[in-house]
Design an enzyme around this catalytic site. Structure first.
Site, PDB file in Angstrom:
ATOM      1  N   SER A 285      10.950  -5.542   4.791  1.00 49.75           N
ATOM      2  CA  SER A 285      10.164  -5.960   5.956  1.00 49.75           C
ATOM      3  C   SER A 285       9.672  -7.389   5.806  1.00 49.75           C
ATOM      4  CB  SER A 285       8.967  -5.037   6.132  1.00 49.75           C
ATOM      5  OG  SER A 285       8.096  -5.553   7.128  1.00 49.75           O
TER       6      SER A 285
ATOM      7  N   TYR B 143       1.161  -1.740   3.162  1.00 53.02           N
ATOM      8  CA  TYR B 143       2.580  -1.610   3.487  1.00 53.02           C
ATOM      9  C   TYR B 143       3.324  -2.862   3.031  1.00 53.02           C
ATOM     10  CZ  TYR B 143       6.659  -1.403   6.694  1.00 53.02           C
ATOM     11  OH  TYR B 143       7.913  -1.393   7.242  1.00 53.02           O
TER      12      TYR B 143
END
Lengths: 439, 244
Positions: free
Chosen positions: B136, B149
């Site tokens: 990501s 995250y």
């Protein structure tokens, strides 16, 4: 909150939209206020926008089984017709009934019980549906067969009987990806209708009408007949690859055109050019399936051509014995108003089953107008002419019809309301359209 | 090149699109997820659409001791592996509750790293294969709005980089995918800028192209390379006072 409108982009509004991926997502969404299912948003008006929660069914787009012997397909409601064609045309199968865009979902096609250029022979989409699975107001899933109340009301029921989850449909075997088209120019409206009445054995038949020209030539048009080409119809060089068609560049309209772009002058010029271009090449010729069935799909987002205010479709059906007079009155009314439809399509309808489906034996006329006060007023007049001639209206196109007009057009509406009350669907499956029309 | 493709975390929206994109090219597909039974319809879909062989496998990213057995139990060692395992949760809840934070860290880093580690070793022994890790852009710099995250993804990105380096001369290629914003179950309800929001099929096309061309690190939309370059370039004294 998401900004939602129908394909006409008329009167967009804020709505709550939730994607569902399986039946359990759907079950959770029920019970917390009114919902309506939405497919790919190709209904022109407010059929697939809920005042409560709008359910985006495109997350349920799995094909579950296909029988290569019989052409029977089981699929979830969010599968696009375009995906079905992509998968199965190379194997020799094509949808039995297709509307003028391939970007509709299976569920949407069933809910609107869409028709195609072959309605006069084959009937509507529902004629090739073996069963549907519908989640009702209480969250239970029912598999409904043709002839059952649930099936017959759901076909054309605009999502107001429940949420269609999956269906089994039959595909048509074809030898090639080509259509043998026969184009014929006509000089008057009466001649256009006579021509279509005289060619009822053609599997596909549709007419484009020049609805700008007035006077004696009013309603001149191009009648486009067609049938699926066999291998023998193809030039020798193409026979080894009968499903290969030229790859086309996908165009996209990247911005909203100013509303003034489609003015009286350009609409007139477009209609004249379309007519003369068609007249120049009459007779039979081979056309690939995509160009024949879906000319407008060649330009993604073509609906932006009408500018920010969007456009409104008007589509009515008139019974056979009143069609000529009624269509003439509609065209005369448009001509007198000074408005002009950019694209006007006339289509012959054959017999129709289904308790709430739109088609009736006779003719249907589809028009589109830029959304503005003048065209909305014109459509009120067109409503009245349609009612005078015993006609009715296509809910998948409607974005503005008053409730009184629907009530006057269709005695089935009262039964539909009663069914909604009895089954508990009323109050649970609600669209902006159903509220507007009191369905 | 039509060997089997293993999709880890196959229940996600991106995974479904990736499976379709590879099946459309004729690859057999192995779908692996924690709840393999729920993938029956996806299996039917791939078989119906593309006529390829599809198998279902149960895998739990957090159950590390099961990973060796999972890899050994596959019907064939895949030619391509796409790891779409990931869990975002809610940043505020993750920050408040370290038990939650640990699950996020393990789901995005430890679990995927362990699974890909076993597969990398098997591919190295065979001398061929491609590993695709969906990481990501959130891992490019830790931000207050998403750092639990993000930090796990940063670890995963570094892990993929190291694997790529280690296996570069062993016939095994590693692709790092940084998708940016994608319209999926994970991002549902977040207010994301529409022009930057990719649809899962776009991510899938980018992944197939990256595998075919042997690319190393891809941002699905090139704009992200610029955006993240700017975010990474902001000096820390300034960055710590921003909220992005």
């Amino acid at each position: 909150m998401t900004r939602l409108s129908g394909w006409g982009r008329f009167s967009p509004r804020n709505a709550r939209l939730a994607r569902v991926r399986d039946a359990s997502d759907l079950g959770k969404a029920l019970g917390a206020g009114p919902v309506i299912a939405r497919g790919n948003g190709r209904a022109y008006g407010d059929s697939a926008i809920s005042p409560g929660l709008t359910l985006d069914l495109r997350g349920m787009d799995r094909m579950l089984a296909f029988d290569a012997q019989t052409g029977v397909l089981v699929a979830e409601a969010g599968v696009l017709l375009a995906d079905i064609i992509d998968c199965f045309l190379p194997r020799g199968w094509f949808p039995f009934v297709t509307p003028g865009t391939k970007f509709v979902t299976l569920g949407g096609a069933i809910a609107a019980d869409v028709h195609g250029k072959n309605h006069h022979i084959d009937g509507s989409f529902g004629a090739f549906v073996d069963w549907i699975e519908v989640m009702g107001a209480d969250g239970t899933i029912t598999r409904a067969l043709p002839g059952s109340d649930l099936f017959d009301w759901t076909l054309g029921g605009m999502g107001l009987t429940g949420v269609i989850l999956r269906a089994q449909i039959r595909l048509r075997p074809v030898e090639t990806a080509w259509i043998l088209q026969d184009m014929r120019a006509t000089q008057t409206l009466a001649a256009t209708i006579d021509m279509m009445d005289a060619t009822l054995d053609a599997p596909y038949s549709v007419a484009w009408l020049d609805c700008v020209t007035t006077g004696a030539m009013m309603g001149r048009g191009l009648v486009m007949l067609g049938r699926h080409a066999g291998v023998d119809d193809l030039p020798r060089a193409q026979r080894r690859h009968p499903f290969a068609t030229p790859r086309k560049r996908q165009l996209r309209l990247p911005l909203d055109l100013p509303a003034a772009a489609l003015n009286g002058v350009t609409r007139r010029a477009f209609n004249a050019a379309y007519y003369w271009n068609g007249r120049r090449k009459p007779g039979p010729r081979l056309v690939d399936w995509d160009s024949y069935f879906y000319p407008l799909d060649a330009i993604l987002d073509w609906n932006r051509g009408y500018g920010r205010a969007g456009f409104v479709q008007f589509q009515c059906a008139l019974p056979q014995d009143r069609a000529k007079a009624g269509m003439a009155a509609l065209l005369a009314c448009i001509a007198a108003s000074g408005e002009a439809s950019v694209l006007s399509v006339l289509k012959r309808f054959g017999p129709q089953t289904g308790r709430f489906s739109f088609p009736m034996p006779g003719y249907t006329l589809a028009l589109d107008f830029p959304a503005n006060d003048r065209s909305l007023k014109l459509m009120d007049h067109l409503d009245a002419i349609t009612l005078d001639h015993g006609g009715r209206f296509y809910l998948a196109k409607d974005a503005r019809m008053p409730r009184a007009v629907l009530d006057a057009s269709d005695p089935r509406v009262a039964d539909f309301r009663a069914m909604r009350a009895t089954t508990g669907a009323a109050g649970v499956f609600v669209s902006d359209q159903s509220e507007r029309l009191g369905l | 090149m039509t060997g089997p493709v293993l999709i880890l975390g196959a229940a996600s929206d991106i995974a479904r699109a990736v499976a379709r994109a590879f099946a459309a090219k004729g690859h057999a597909i192995q779908l692996a997820a924690r709840d393999a039974v729920s993938l029956a319809d996806d299996k039917a879909d791939l078989e119906t659409r593309y006529g390829v062989a599809v198998s279902l496998h149960r895998v739990d990213a957090l159950d590390l001791t099961s990973h060796a057995g999972f890899v050994a139990g596959l019907p064939a060692l895949p030619e391509i592996v796409v790891c779409a395992i990931g869990l975002m949760g809610d940043q505020d809840e993750n920050a408040a509750d370290m038990a939650r934070a640990t699950v996020i860290l393990r789901s995005n880093f430890e679990g995927p790293a362990s699974l890909l580690g076993h597969l990398a070793n098997a591919m190295e022994a065979r001398g061929s294969g491609t590993l695709v890790g969906i990481s990501s852009v959130a891992g490019d710099r830790g931000r207050a709005s998403n750092y639990i995250y993000g930090s796990a993804k940063a670890g995963f990105t570094a892990y993929l980089s190291g694997l790529r380096n280690r296996l570069a001369r062993k016939g095994v290629h590693v692709v790092t995918v940084l998708p940016g914003f994608v319209a999926t179950k994970m991002t549902e309800g977040l207010d994301l800028p529409k022009p930057l929001l990719a649809q899962p099929p776009e991510v899938a096309r980018a992944i197939v192209a990256a595998v075919e061309k042997g690319r190393n690190i891809i941002y699905v939309r090139p704009t992200w390379r610029l955006i993240m370059a700017i975010i990474k370039a902001i000096p820390e004294p300034l960055f710590k006072k921003t909220s992005i």
